[in-house]
Write a protein that holds these residues in place. Structure first.
Motif, mmCIF file in Angstrom:
data_model
loop_
_atom_site.group_PDB
_atom_site.id
_atom_site.type_symbol
_atom_site.label_atom_id
_atom_site.label_comp_id
_atom_site.label_asym_id
_atom_site.label_seq_id
_atom_site.Cartn_x
_atom_site.Cartn_y
_atom_site.Cartn_z
ATOM 1 N N ARG A 81 0.860 -1.191 0.000
ATOM 2 C CA ARG A 81 0.000 0.000 0.000
ATOM 3 C C ARG A 81 0.894 1.239 0.000
ATOM 4 O O ARG A 81 1.817 1.365 0.809
ATOM 5 C CB ARG A 81 -0.896 -0.009 1.239
ATOM 6 C CG ARG A 81 -1.741 1.253 1.434
ATOM 7 C CD ARG A 81 -2.461 1.192 2.771
ATOM 8 N NE ARG A 81 -3.064 2.452 3.158
ATOM 9 C CZ ARG A 81 -4.309 2.812 2.877
ATOM 10 N NH1 ARG A 81 -5.086 1.969 2.218
ATOM 11 N NH2 ARG A 81 -4.791 3.987 3.261
ATOM 12 N N VAL A 82 0.610 2.156 -0.881
ATOM 13 C CA VAL A 82 1.396 3.376 -1.036
ATOM 14 C C VAL A 82 0.455 4.571 -0.896
ATOM 15 O O VAL A 82 -0.667 4.552 -1.405
ATOM 16 C CB VAL A 82 2.090 3.411 -2.415
ATOM 17 C CG1 VAL A 82 2.847 4.721 -2.603
ATOM 18 C CG2 VAL A 82 3.022 2.215 -2.569
ATOM 19 N N LEU A 122 -2.023 0.855 -4.806
ATOM 20 C CA LEU A 122 -0.800 0.168 -5.213
ATOM 21 C C LEU A 122 -0.189 0.883 -6.401
ATOM 22 O O LEU A 122 -0.896 1.533 -7.194
ATOM 23 C CB LEU A 122 -1.095 -1.282 -5.588
ATOM 24 C CG LEU A 122 -2.008 -1.511 -6.800
ATOM 25 C CD1 LEU A 122 -1.558 -2.750 -7.576
ATOM 26 C CD2 LEU A 122 -3.457 -1.679 -6.359
ATOM 27 N N ARG A 123 1.112 0.769 -6.535
ATOM 28 C CA ARG A 123 1.796 1.373 -7.676
ATOM 29 C C ARG A 123 1.492 0.575 -8.942
ATOM 30 O O ARG A 123 1.545 -0.660 -8.950
ATOM 31 C CB ARG A 123 3.304 1.394 -7.460
ATOM 32 C CG ARG A 123 3.779 2.299 -6.329
ATOM 33 C CD ARG A 123 5.298 2.444 -6.381
ATOM 34 N NE ARG A 123 5.810 3.085 -5.190
ATOM 35 C CZ ARG A 123 5.827 4.405 -4.981
ATOM 36 N NH1 ARG A 123 5.329 5.211 -5.899
ATOM 37 N NH2 ARG A 123 6.309 4.901 -3.859
ATOM 38 N N LEU A 127 2.337 -3.550 -10.155
ATOM 39 C CA LEU A 127 1.400 -4.435 -10.837
ATOM 40 C C LEU A 127 1.966 -4.889 -12.185
ATOM 41 O O LEU A 127 1.887 -6.077 -12.537
ATOM 42 C CB LEU A 127 0.065 -3.719 -11.033
ATOM 43 C CG LEU A 127 -1.030 -4.514 -11.749
ATOM 44 C CD1 LEU A 127 -1.399 -5.770 -10.970
ATOM 45 C CD2 LEU A 127 -2.257 -3.647 -11.984
ATOM 46 N N LEU A 128 2.542 -3.955 -12.933
ATOM 47 C CA LEU A 128 3.083 -4.319 -14.236
ATOM 48 C C LEU A 128 4.287 -5.254 -14.111
ATOM 49 O O LEU A 128 4.441 -6.192 -14.906
ATOM 50 C CB LEU A 128 3.451 -3.062 -15.024
ATOM 51 C CG LEU A 128 2.266 -2.186 -15.452
ATOM 52 C CD1 LEU A 128 2.757 -0.981 -16.250
ATOM 53 C CD2 LEU A 128 1.248 -2.973 -16.253
ATOM 54 N N ASP A 169 8.103 4.477 -13.397
ATOM 55 C CA ASP A 169 9.018 5.240 -12.549
ATOM 56 C C ASP A 169 8.519 5.176 -11.103
ATOM 57 O O ASP A 169 7.464 5.724 -10.796
ATOM 58 C CB ASP A 169 9.060 6.690 -13.028
ATOM 59 C CG ASP A 169 9.999 7.558 -12.202
ATOM 60 O OD1 ASP A 169 10.604 7.040 -11.226
ATOM 61 O OD2 ASP A 169 10.124 8.755 -12.517
ATOM 62 N N PRO A 170 9.259 4.524 -10.192
ATOM 63 C CA PRO A 170 8.787 4.428 -8.802
ATOM 64 C C PRO A 170 8.571 5.793 -8.154
ATOM 65 O O PRO A 170 7.772 5.924 -7.227
ATOM 66 C CB PRO A 170 9.900 3.649 -8.099
ATOM 67 C CG PRO A 170 10.609 2.916 -9.181
ATOM 68 C CD PRO A 170 10.530 3.807 -10.388
ATOM 69 N N GLU A 171 9.266 6.809 -8.638
ATOM 70 C CA GLU A 171 9.110 8.143 -8.082
ATOM 71 C C GLU A 171 7.989 8.931 -8.770
ATOM 72 O O GLU A 171 7.676 10.040 -8.364
ATOM 73 C CB GLU A 171 10.429 8.917 -8.182
ATOM 74 C CG GLU A 171 11.553 8.295 -7.347
ATOM 75 C CD GLU A 171 12.812 9.130 -7.361
ATOM 76 O OE1 GLU A 171 12.815 10.188 -8.029
ATOM 77 O OE2 GLU A 171 13.788 8.736 -6.702
#
Length: 362
Positions: A81-82, A122-123, A127-128, A169-171
């Protein structure tokens, strides 16, 4: 379209359309809250708003290696969870002001189709990755998000896309969100699942998303290809726009902007001014200035709220020695790269991305 199962909506909004339901708060109400309360979050719709069943809701992901389906429970339990604080803004914010220059096509929004919320989910990146999608060999590809829940005004479904590089991009904080402001999303705002794409215009934050597709091209949906674009000023009718939509890029980010939300007299010669500002993409606001004399002199406003890269900015200013006769207070925002609002905004047929100086009368 069938509106017989339309959900109830907030009574704290100014209704701009009923079928589909479109409404906004006043800017004066908005700037009283750093995090926008649910009842003041604007509603932008191209279709009916339904109360969907979370227990039967699934999302399909069309990745490079084929199709996978996930329930909402799986998304909640299988991925971290983000949380992210991010502003959401409709591309048509301030369209009514633009229409004063020349008629435009679209809802005549005032300056309240923006909110700032704490989103959780979720990011899309996570998922990808879980379905085997990376970025190697996929330069220039896109991630399309689609909702097939109900037909829309201009297409059989609603869709939009963002570049795959941004989604991975995680950011970049692109999420599939199920919570807003520490509560489950309401139907008006995408329950049970919506896209959160910080820095992108609201049209890409697809509500009720049920399909994700990774492809070399943008979403083919009407709202990506034949809407939400800044067309040249000489294109002033839908008939003229028809053959040129494909020649102009889809909007991604909106320009730096500020709005004067309220102007209050504080005794002889004094005005108290409040407003909001928003940067373009991930570039935050560095300063907001206000002018009571048509731009001859500018005074720096005090920034009262800002949170991370993606939030809006709230500001206020006390102006003294202002003539008691009525006038106009202007605002201009400057971002951290030095970009600032110009006095005049660019007119376009769809009335999007309008960002002249903010203005408020006293």
């Amino acid at each position: 379209m069938d509106y017989t199962e339309e959900v109830p909506h907030s009574h704290h909004l100014v209704v701009q359309g009923t079928e589909p339901f479109n409404a906004e708060p006043t800017a004066a109400a908005l700037v009283e809250f750093p995090i926008t309360p649910e009842e003041l979050v604007y509603c932008r719709n191209h279709s009916p708003v339904l109360d969907l069943d979370e227990s039967t809701y699934t999302i399909e992901v069309n990745g490079i290696q084929g199709l996978r389906s996930f329930t909402l429970e799986e998304l909640r339990n299988s991925f971290p969870r983000v949380e992210v604080v991010a502003a959401l803004q409709c591309a048509g914010n301030r369209r009514k002001e633009m229409s004063e220059k020349k008629p435009v096509h679209g809802i005549l929004w005032n300056d309240g189709v923006i909110c700032n919320a704490r989103w959780a989910g979720l990011r899309v990146h996570d998922l990808l990755l879980a379905v085997g999608v990376g970025t190697a060999g996929l330069r220039g590809w896109h991630v399309s998000f689609t909702s097939h829940v109900t037909p829309c005004q201009d297409d059989k479904d609603y869709g939009g896309s963002v570049p795959l590089a941004d989604a991975m991009d995680p950011e970049g904080d692109v999420l599939l969100a199920y919570d807003m402001n520490d509560q489950a999303l309401s139907p008006d705002h995408g329950y049970p699942l919506r896209v959160v794409a910080p820095g992108f215009l609201g049209a890409r934050w697809v509500k009720w998303v049920d399909t994700i597709t990774v492809a070399p091209d943008e979403s083919p949906n009407f709202y990506q290809q034949r809407d939400y674009k800044v067309l040249p000023e000489e294109i002033d009718t839908k008939e003229k726009a028809g053959p040129v939509w494909s020649k102009h890029p889809s909007l991604t980010t909106l320009p730096v902007n500020s709005v004067v939300a309220s102007v209050t007299r504080r005794g002889p010669g004094a005005l108290f001014v409040k407003g909001y500002a928003i940067g373009s993409g991930a570039t935050q606001i560095a300063a907001v200035e206000v002018s009571p004399d048509d731009g001859a002199s500018w005074y720096e406003a005090r920034i009262t709220y800002q949170d991370g890269r993606w939030s809006w900015t709230l500001w206020e200013a006390l102006l003294e020695h202002v003539p008691d006769a009525g006038g106009v207070v202007y605002s201009r925002a400057i971002d951290r790269e030095g970009n600032q609002q110009e006095r005049e905004g660019r007119w376009n047929m769809r009335g999007v991305a309008y960002n002249p100086w903010g203005r408020g009368k006293w």
